[in-house]
Scaffold this motif. Structure first.
Motif: not given
Ligand SMILES: Cc1ncc(COP(=O)(O)O)c(C=O)c1O
Length: 395
Positions: A99-100, A230-231, A125, A166, A228, A199, A171, A104, A201-202, A238, A164
């Motif tokens: 997973g991302s 995940s989405k 996040y 996103v 990731s 980061d 998120n 992190l 993920p979206y 994972r 950092y």
């Protein structure tokens, strides 16, 4: 028995979101609190076929210990896909992670010392704050305007160990950073020599137009990028990845080597079975673009339903922006409304959300009148009902 715990445990807190999720499992509660993708979006049958195929044709390799870096064809696939944008990525830059979220943690582990300044968006996040906190950094709020984080915060005089962000459908705020601001931040990243952790993920969950190229495309030697599946496929697999900065600079090679060693110490490798299932799926003619389009259409309809419900039900003075992708609305209520205080009555009324204060770092004062609402796990009619219940608790 008294167990003397390490000092770093004092900086570990259970996630407010997880605690709230427990509450929302009560029957009858319509939860907008979760950060979970819609289960209906998981390609279960295709994953089942891929899983059968992997176990019948490469079972031993899939169940054996494997390389820490990850499955070579999967690293190559990721490099090829990311290189479709204005950014050129080599497979050697890609480290598969569990997973991302693990990305992190690993970045925190190899880059942060006690007192290291880390710039974070406000809000940011929560899981990143949790991942970094045990390494005892000092979180510095990253000032922003309507376009996003301000490039001027990346300063040579007061260098951050890490910055950092996103960039896509963040998120919790749902906001994205436009191309011009990305270029400015990347330029300032280079000028100030600040390592940036991007980061993302979206990024694939866009509704109307794909987001601009990543910041990494504009500062490939400076940016550590997290991605990731995940989405894109399912979070239970994972499987995520770190793309380390480009180049053979000794500092870059040292970062890559240390991330690898940290991962080795942490879990040896990400489950080979899951990596091979993903690779098999991608190799077997699975229509990834069609799948992503189905998810986007679904989420866009839910986003629209929530936009309509917010406008219809929320009291005057509540504000929000229409997210252009992702999973979340960020609502600001009028001053004087403390969303954390109102949560128990909202849950009692059958609607749950995450109070915004959870997403602000350390000493920065959280905006107590904000909240995050997820639109992806409820149907459009449930969304209308959930927002109407919520609205009654905000007057
Ligand atoms: C911004 C952000 N980064 C990282 C993660 C972790 O995702 P995963 O570990 O499932 O890849 C999440 C999960 O919700 C997220 O919202």
């Amino acid at each position: 028995m008294i167990f003397t715990l390490a000092r770093r445990t004092q900086r570990m807190n259970s996630s407010a979101i997880r605690e709230i999720l427990k509450l929302t499992e009560r029957p009858g509660v319509l939860s907008m609190a979760g950060g979970l993708p819609a289960p209906a979006s998981f390609p279960i049958e295709a994953l089942q076929r891929a899983c059968d195929q992997v176990l019948s044709t490469q079972g031993a390799a899939a169940l054996q210990y494997a390389a820490t870096e990850g499955l070579p064809p999967l690293r190559e696939w990721i490099a090829r896909r990311l290189s479709q944008s204005a950014w050129q990525v080599e497979a050697s830059q890609v480290l598969i992670t569990t997973g991302s979220q693990q990305g992190l943690d690993l970045v925190g582990k190899v880059m942060l010392d006690e007192g290291s300044p880390v710039l974070v968006e406000q809000p940011t996040y929560l899981g990143a704050l949790q991942a970094f906190a045990p390494y005892e950094p000092v979180f510095r709020p990253w000032a922003s305007d309507a376009e996003g984080p301000l490039p001027s915060a990346l300063s040579k005089a007061e260098p951050a160990r890490l910055a950092y962000l996103v960039p896509n459908f963040q998120n919790p705020s749902g906001h994205g950073i436009a191309d011009a601001r990305r270029r400015e931040i990347a330029q300032q990243t280079r000028r100030s020599n600040t390592p940036l952790l991007e980061d993302d993920p979206y990024g694939e969950l866009w509704f109307d137009a794909p987001p601009p190229p990543p910041l990494a495309a504009h500062a490939p030697e400076q940016v550590i990028y997290l991605g990731s599946f995940s989405k894109v496929l399912a979070p239970g697999l994972r499987v995520g990845y770190i793309v380390t900065p480009r180049g053979e600079h000794p500092g870059t090679l040292a970062l890559r080597a240390k991330l690898l060693q940290a991962k080795q110490a942490s879990d040896l490798h990400t489950p080979a079975l899951n990596q091979r299932i993903i690779m098999q799926l991608l190799d077997s003619g699975f229509d990834l673009e069609g799948h992503l389009e189905t998810v986007r259409v679904r989420y866009r309809a839910q986003r629209d339903a929530m936009a309509t419900a917010l406008a219809r039900h929320l009291p005057a003075g509540c504000t929000w922006q229409l997210p252009q992708g992702g999973m979340f609305f960020w609502v600001t209520c009028p001053d004087g409304i403390d969303t954390l205080q109102r949560l128990p009555s909202a849950v009692e009324a059958g609607a749950a959300y995450v109070p915004g204060v959870s997403f602000y770092a350390g000493s920065a004062p959280g905006q107590v009148n904000t909240m995050r609402l997820s639109f992806v796990t409820l149907s459009p009619s449930e969304i209308d009902e959930a927002v109407s219940r919520l609205a009654r608790c905000l007057v």
